[in-house]
Design a protein around this motif. Structure first.
Motif: not given
Length: 150
Positions: A120, A123, A127
């Motif tokens: 998590r 990610r 991004t």
């Protein structure tokens, strides 16, 4: 003649995240075997941004030669496009070794409690999003550490 490799590992990917599980006690031959396999996986990213998650949950110890080689691996990852390296299941000794490995690399590392949290976190990094408020992690050199870490 090189000695027998000690330590085992598994490597898998989730998109631009390389997830490595390390097990056992490691010597330099084991570390070199791991590095050769990691090179093959990372080559596919063609230096675009990626993250490395390393699960230390079943990792024991390593020889001084492995400690000496760790900074080179950290730098190599950075040169191949790795934008974050996240470690899971680290105790205080593991974190001290990681602090040594990263001190001259120009790169930091993060520690998380679980592989899911690490993924998590990665990610978010990939991004450009901030980590969610409930995500438990520490940055390199944080001596307070994660809750429950020893």
């Amino acid at each position: 003649m090189a000695g027998e490799a000690h330590g085992s590992f598994a490597i898998r990917t989730e998109g631009d995240i390389v997830i490595v599980t390390l097990r056992g006690a490691w010597n330099l031959e084991g570390a070199m075997t791991y590095f050769q396999e990691l090179e093959k996986v990372v080559e596919a990213y063609q230096k675009r941004p990626w993250c490395r998650v390393v699960d230390y949950t079943d990792y024991d110890l390593h020889t001084p030669e492995v400690t000496a080689a760790q900074p080179k691996l950290s730098l190599w990852c950075q040169l191949q496009g790795c934008v974050e390296q996240v470690y899971v299941g680290c105790n205080k000794v593991d974190r001290k070794a990681l602090d040594f490995s990263y001190k001259d690399s120009g790169m930091t590392y993060v520690a998380c409690e679980t592989v899911d949290d690490a993924v998590r976190y990665c990610r978010c990094v990939l991004t450009g999003s901030p980590p969610p408020a409930g995500l438990n992690f520490i940055l390199a050199g944080d001596t307070a550490g994660l809750q429950g870490a020893s």
